[in-house]
Write a protein that holds these residues in place. Sequence first.
Motif, PDB file in Angstrom:
ATOM      1  N   THR A 156       0.952  -1.316  -0.044  1.00 10.46           N
ATOM      2  CA  THR A 156       0.070  -0.106   0.025  1.00 10.46           C
ATOM      3  C   THR A 156       0.978   1.217  -0.021  1.00 10.46           C
ATOM      4  O   THR A 156       2.021   1.107   0.578  1.00 10.46           O
ATOM      5  N   PHE A 157       0.434   2.160  -0.669  1.00 16.59           N
ATOM      6  CA  PHE A 157       1.115   3.568  -0.876  1.00 16.59           C
ATOM      7  C   PHE A 157       0.274   4.548  -0.219  1.00 16.59           C
ATOM      8  O   PHE A 157      -0.983   4.819  -0.818  1.00 16.59           O
ATOM      9  N   THR A 158       0.523   5.098   0.879  1.00 17.72           N
ATOM     10  CA  THR A 158      -0.305   6.270   1.786  1.00 17.72           C
ATOM     11  C   THR A 158      -0.481   7.393   0.687  1.00 17.72           C
ATOM     12  O   THR A 158      -1.507   8.075   1.216  1.00 17.72           O
ATOM     13  N   TYR A 204       5.332   3.546   2.151  1.00 19.27           N
ATOM     14  CA  TYR A 204       4.819   1.971   2.187  1.00 19.27           C
ATOM     15  C   TYR A 204       4.606   1.300   3.168  1.00 19.27           C
ATOM     16  O   TYR A 204       5.367   1.346   4.030  1.00 19.27           O
ATOM     17  N   SER A 205       3.666   0.629   2.875  1.00 17.59           N
ATOM     18  CA  SER A 205       3.501  -0.482   3.936  1.00 17.59           C
ATOM     19  C   SER A 205       3.166  -1.659   3.423  1.00 17.59           C
ATOM     20  O   SER A 205       2.309  -1.969   2.377  1.00 17.59           O
ATOM     21  N   CYS A 206       3.635  -2.918   3.915  1.00 17.36           N
ATOM     22  CA  CYS A 206       3.326  -4.433   3.517  1.00 17.36           C
ATOM     23  C   CYS A 206       2.471  -4.943   4.455  1.00 17.36           C
ATOM     24  O   CYS A 206       2.302  -4.680   5.469  1.00 17.36           O
ATOM     25  N   VAL A 207       1.439  -5.540   3.838  1.00 20.30           N
ATOM     26  CA  VAL A 207       0.084  -6.089   4.449  1.00 20.30           C
ATOM     27  C   VAL A 207       0.036  -7.732   4.000  1.00 20.30           C
ATOM     28  O   VAL A 207       0.060  -7.818   2.774  1.00 20.30           O
ATOM     29  N   SER A 263       9.306   4.988   4.656  1.00 19.79           N
ATOM     30  CA  SER A 263       9.205   6.290   4.212  1.00 19.79           C
ATOM     31  C   SER A 263      10.286   6.185   3.077  1.00 19.79           C
ATOM     32  O   SER A 263      11.472   6.227   3.496  1.00 19.79           O
ATOM     33  N   LEU A 264       9.926   6.616   1.959  1.00 21.20           N
ATOM     34  CA  LEU A 264      10.575   6.776   0.843  1.00 21.20           C
ATOM     35  C   LEU A 264      10.885   8.155   0.223  1.00 21.20           C
ATOM     36  O   LEU A 264       9.676   9.022   0.025  1.00 21.20           O
ATOM     37  N   THR A 265      11.898   8.700   0.112  1.00 23.42           N
ATOM     38  CA  THR A 265      12.127   9.811  -0.648  1.00 23.42           C
ATOM     39  C   THR A 265      12.862   9.918  -1.966  1.00 23.42           C
ATOM     40  O   THR A 265      14.043   9.127  -2.014  1.00 23.42           O
TER      41      THR A 265
END
Length: 435
Positions: free
Chosen positions: A320-322, A352-355, A373-375
């Motif tokens: 998922t991408f917030t 991003y989060s892994c579910v 958190s990706l920049t």
Amino acid sequence: MREVKVVCRQLDCGNPVAESSGPLIEDGRGVTLFSCKGNESSIRECVIIKGIPGILVGVLPGDCEGEYYHHVTCSESVRLVDGAGLCSGRVEVKSNQSWASVCEADFDRQDAEVVCRELGCEAPAALQVGLYGEGEGQTWDKEFQCKGKESLLLDCDTSDRKHNTCLPGNAVGLTCSEPDDVRLVRGGSRCAGGVERYDQGEWRTVGAEDWDQEDVAAVVCRQLGCGSTVSVLPGNTTRGFGVHCDGPETVLRECRRRYDLYPGLTAICSNLLVQPDISLTDSMGGVSGGHKGPEVFRGYSFTITCSTQPQYPGGSFFLTFTCSNRTQTQPAVNHSAAFLFPAADDSHQGNYSCVYDNYVFSHNFSSERELLSLTVTASPLPAFIIRHVVVLLILLTAITTSYLYYKPTRRQKRVNRVSSMDLYVNGDGLSELQS
């Protein structure tokens, strides 16, 4: 255990430390207590549903039809008061047949280790002033000097208090870790399986009546930090000692114990799946570490990998991408899934989060990992230049390897050819000499 707390309170002893059962008492007289709330000052205030009302014997039977008596062990000299359970509260010490609060300045972590051990709890988790109130009695007038290995608090050395008075609000509160005496087995997870409790030196099956199993499972899931109960399944054929819980208890040993044997039960808790892991990799050197997390150079490819421990086969990963409603899905292969992004741009910046999702025990379970958190930052060189440089380096490496490989081979062939000519000449000379 609520009845045990009442008995210790009525006898002006400390906290309950242990309980066990024994054979039938000789005269057969007993009192079965079924509905103590735990805050009564005397067991006479509890509801008596079996036995001889008005007769108080020196033992406390459980709900066992008069076949066993209940043996109770209370701490003699120390107790924890006004806490959430048996292992937390304000520290009080018995002095001259009355209970006294302990001042924070007279009590340290080594003293706390002894108290937790004496009360049958695990290591101290928190030591805080005024956490559980002040108490209404006197204040202990000595300073404890435990070494941490003593069995009882009163075995520790003491000295006169350095300060004459203990200021209000300085009564020490102690929270011990709950004993690790409950587990779920044969379920593929620490949050699923048959209920067992460590009792009298061994792990024993816990059983319950059909109508009690939901409440018992709720307490077990709560004690293990496994969330709420999802379902309760029939346990193994082994029958275990009975337990009756009302539901709000924090640990299983606070529930009422029965010494008849009941069928075991299997508890399935909501936190069945462990948290998945999330990681970021790349093949072009475009990822670096920043102050706020990983950074990816604009135009570079990167891969986010979701993985989990091998608990159950199958399942799926959702990335998922917030910053948008984008969600990518891939099946779990060898308990992991890789999500490739060919070229990073500003739209990829965010969290991003892994579910991890799996269907187990006839229910859907999900577990989510903390955010990554990706920049996305500007590349020090245009990406296409880097790509060309990488390709040229690969080609140069291949050419150099080929050259180094074929050069010795050609040289060896030339040596072999010269050797053959020498042999031929020598052979001709030998023939002429013979003739």
